[in-house]
Design a protein around this motif. Structure first.
Motif, mmCIF file in Angstrom:
data_model
loop_
_atom_site.group_PDB
_atom_site.id
_atom_site.type_symbol
_atom_site.label_atom_id
_atom_site.label_comp_id
_atom_site.label_asym_id
_atom_site.label_seq_id
_atom_site.Cartn_x
_atom_site.Cartn_y
_atom_site.Cartn_z
ATOM 1 N N PRO A 160 0.821 -1.225 0.000
ATOM 2 C CA PRO A 160 0.000 0.000 0.000
ATOM 3 C C PRO A 160 0.851 1.271 0.000
ATOM 4 O O PRO A 160 0.481 2.262 -0.660
ATOM 5 C CB PRO A 160 -0.815 -0.116 1.297
ATOM 6 N N PHE A 161 1.964 1.262 0.720
ATOM 7 C CA PHE A 161 2.817 2.450 0.765
ATOM 8 C C PHE A 161 3.380 2.768 -0.620
ATOM 9 O O PHE A 161 3.379 3.925 -1.060
ATOM 10 C CB PHE A 161 3.951 2.240 1.761
ATOM 11 N N LEU A 162 3.835 1.738 -1.330
ATOM 12 C CA LEU A 162 4.354 1.950 -2.685
ATOM 13 C C LEU A 162 3.255 2.455 -3.617
ATOM 14 O O LEU A 162 3.484 3.331 -4.456
ATOM 15 C CB LEU A 162 4.946 0.653 -3.232
ATOM 16 N N GLY A 163 2.026 1.925 -3.463
ATOM 17 C CA GLY A 163 0.912 2.400 -4.279
ATOM 18 C C GLY A 163 0.581 3.854 -4.001
ATOM 19 O O GLY A 163 0.302 4.626 -4.921
ATOM 20 N N THR A 242 -7.597 9.572 -12.922
ATOM 21 C CA THR A 242 -8.567 8.662 -12.311
ATOM 22 C C THR A 242 -8.007 7.260 -12.089
ATOM 23 O O THR A 242 -8.759 6.342 -11.742
ATOM 24 C CB THR A 242 -9.826 8.574 -13.192
ATOM 25 N N ASN A 243 -6.699 7.081 -12.295
ATOM 26 C CA ASN A 243 -6.039 5.782 -12.072
ATOM 27 C C ASN A 243 -6.638 4.663 -12.921
ATOM 28 O O ASN A 243 -6.810 3.528 -12.457
ATOM 29 C CB ASN A 243 -6.104 5.376 -10.587
ATOM 30 N N LEU A 249 -1.163 2.404 -12.286
ATOM 31 C CA LEU A 249 0.036 1.964 -11.561
ATOM 32 C C LEU A 249 -0.136 1.938 -10.049
ATOM 33 O O LEU A 249 0.471 1.101 -9.369
ATOM 34 C CB LEU A 249 1.230 2.852 -11.938
ATOM 35 N N PRO A 250 -0.920 2.852 -9.419
ATOM 36 C CA PRO A 250 -1.048 2.818 -7.957
ATOM 37 C C PRO A 250 -1.705 1.550 -7.418
ATOM 38 O O PRO A 250 -1.584 1.255 -6.230
ATOM 39 C CB PRO A 250 -1.920 4.048 -7.650
ATOM 40 N N GLU A 251 -2.437 0.806 -8.275
ATOM 41 C CA GLU A 251 -3.105 -0.398 -7.780
ATOM 42 C C GLU A 251 -2.808 -1.601 -8.677
ATOM 43 O O GLU A 251 -3.638 -2.499 -8.812
ATOM 44 C CB GLU A 251 -4.610 -0.162 -7.689
ATOM 45 N N ALA A 252 -1.646 -1.596 -9.310
ATOM 46 C CA ALA A 252 -1.281 -2.669 -10.226
ATOM 47 C C ALA A 252 -1.213 -4.009 -9.483
ATOM 48 O O ALA A 252 -0.340 -4.229 -8.655
ATOM 49 C CB ALA A 252 0.073 -2.354 -10.876
ATOM 50 N N GLU A 253 -2.152 -4.913 -9.788
ATOM 51 C CA GLU A 253 -2.247 -6.170 -9.043
ATOM 52 C C GLU A 253 -1.002 -7.029 -9.194
ATOM 53 O O GLU A 253 -0.574 -7.687 -8.241
ATOM 54 C CB GLU A 253 -3.479 -6.958 -9.509
ATOM 55 N N ARG A 350 4.581 0.890 -18.250
ATOM 56 C CA ARG A 350 5.568 0.797 -17.180
ATOM 57 C C ARG A 350 5.642 2.129 -16.462
ATOM 58 O O ARG A 350 5.296 3.165 -17.013
ATOM 59 C CB ARG A 350 6.956 0.448 -17.722
ATOM 60 N N TYR A 351 6.137 2.121 -15.218
ATOM 61 C CA TYR A 351 6.116 3.356 -14.442
ATOM 62 C C TYR A 351 7.023 4.417 -15.055
ATOM 63 O O TYR A 351 6.672 5.603 -15.080
ATOM 64 C CB TYR A 351 6.539 3.075 -12.994
#
Length: 382
Positions: A160-163, A242-243, A249-253, A350-351
């Motif tokens: 979660p912190f990385l996201g 809106t991700n 990327l913030p929630e990339a499973e 990719r990021y």
């Protein structure tokens, strides 16, 4: 002491309830539409059981592929409400609890300045007709990142912190290009009032159409090119804001399990989920208002009965006020389908590609576009 304007209070309350009702219903059924559209793209059925009966009007035809899943959003809401609301012991509880509310609250407040219709019974169909509409929306929508960052930080967990960190850097990158992309529009229109922007398009044609009332206009044709560049940058930046894929990327499973909301469950998770779709509706509404004429459709009168084809004036003005509202939300629904189609068509960036696109391409293109627009306006004054 000034008397209280109860009429203004009651009409504002009625418009607020109507907008919230429509938007929250659209949020629920956008989730359903996403599941059905993704199933269509992947050649499967999707949800087709919960809701309407599989036969209709006594016929033997099976309607389950079309009507059987319409109750799925209700079933999902009930499921999320009755699930255990588990709070891990290691989290920072105050920020952990407030983060989901920040995520969706900022979006809901931004909807207050969107003109979702013309007029109805003499009242403008906008909750707050302010003169800084886009700035108001950008200010409150930017607060949504705090909900994501606080969720990632307060979870005291690695993924979660990385996201949360990804989200903060991503939104900063794309909010710059998002804000710069609409400056050419304000230079051309000379106003930040969203209702006046719609009125301008009613009189002069939609900004994304290089014609004025069906006739060629050299000034508008030349100014159409920077407007189109603004539209492309604004729309793509809205995906990142809106991700949504290809910028989720913030929630990339595959990399972060679930990202910033990994430690959330029940309704707190649902608020993040609903916040994302509400942000899609807000972004689509802003695109419709700025570029696609808002509630206006050629040939249809407005809520006062003005404009449109003469043959249509036989209907009462309030009827056309309701039609204008339907036109606006119809345009929003088409843009939501575009958001869904893109998600299930393009792969995730990719990021480093995401950051490069935002800082090296969109930021510079949007900035140059401002100078080009200013030059064209100086060259061809009204």
């Amino acid at each position: 002491m000034e008397s209280i304007d109860w009429y203004l209070i009651l009409t504002s309350l009625a418009k607020t309830i109507a907008v919230l009702g429509i938007v929250l219903t659209m949020v629920s059924y956008t989730v359903y539409a996403e599941r059905r559209v993704s199933a269509l793209i992947q050649d499967r059925l999707g949800p087709n059981r919960v809701g309407f009966p599989t036969t209709l009007f006594g016929t033997k035809k099976d309607f389950s592929p079309f009507l059987g899943g319409l109750g799925q959003p209700i079933a999902d809401a009930v499921k999320l409400m009755i699930k255990e609301d588990f709070t891990p012991a290691h989290v920072n509880k105050f920020y952990y609890w407030i983060a989901p509310a920040l995520g969706i609250g900022a979006v809901i407040v931004g909807l207050a300045v969107i003109p979702f219709g013309s007029t109805l019974f003499g009242d403008k169909m906008v909750i707050a007709d302010v003169n800084i509409g886009p700035l108001f929306i950008f200010a409150f929508s930017s607060l949504g990142v705090y909900g994501i960052v606080l969720a990632g930080w307060s979870s005291n967990s690695k993924y979660p912190f990385l996201g949360g960190m990804r989200s903060s850097s991503q939104m900063i990158s794309y909010e710059l290009s998002l804000g710069l992309s609409v400056i050419p529009l304000f230079l051309i229109l000379g106003t930040l009032n969203l209702s006046k922007i719609v009125e301008y398009q009613v009189a002069n044609g939609w900004l994304l159409v290089p014609f004025t009332n069906g006739q060629l206009d050299l000034r508008k044709i030349l100014l159409w090119f920077p407007i189109f560049i603004s539209f492309v940058i604004f729309t793509i930046s809205m995906f990142a804001e809106t991700n949504r894929l290809p910028f989720d990327l913030p929630e990339a499973e595959t990399e972060l399990v679930g990202g910033y909301h990994t430690e959330y469950s029940s309704m707190k998770f649902a608020l993040f989920f609903l916040g994302e779709y509400a942000a899609m509706i807000l972004g689509s509404s802003l695109i419709v208002t700025l570029f696609l004429g808002g509630c206006h459709f050629p040939g249809i009168p407005d809520g006062s009965g003005a404009g449109g084809l003469d043959i249509l004036h036989a209907f009462p003005a309030w009827f056309w006020g309701l039609v204008n509202i339907a036109v606006f939300f119809g345009k929003v629904a088409l843009l939501l389908l575009f958001f869904i189609w893109v998600r299930w068509t393009l792969p995730r960036f990719r990021y480093d590609q995401l950051m490069r696109l935002g800082w090296i391409f969109f930021f510079e293109i949007a900035l140059v576009n401002v100078f080009i627009t200013a030059f064209l306006i100086a060259l061809m004054p009204k």
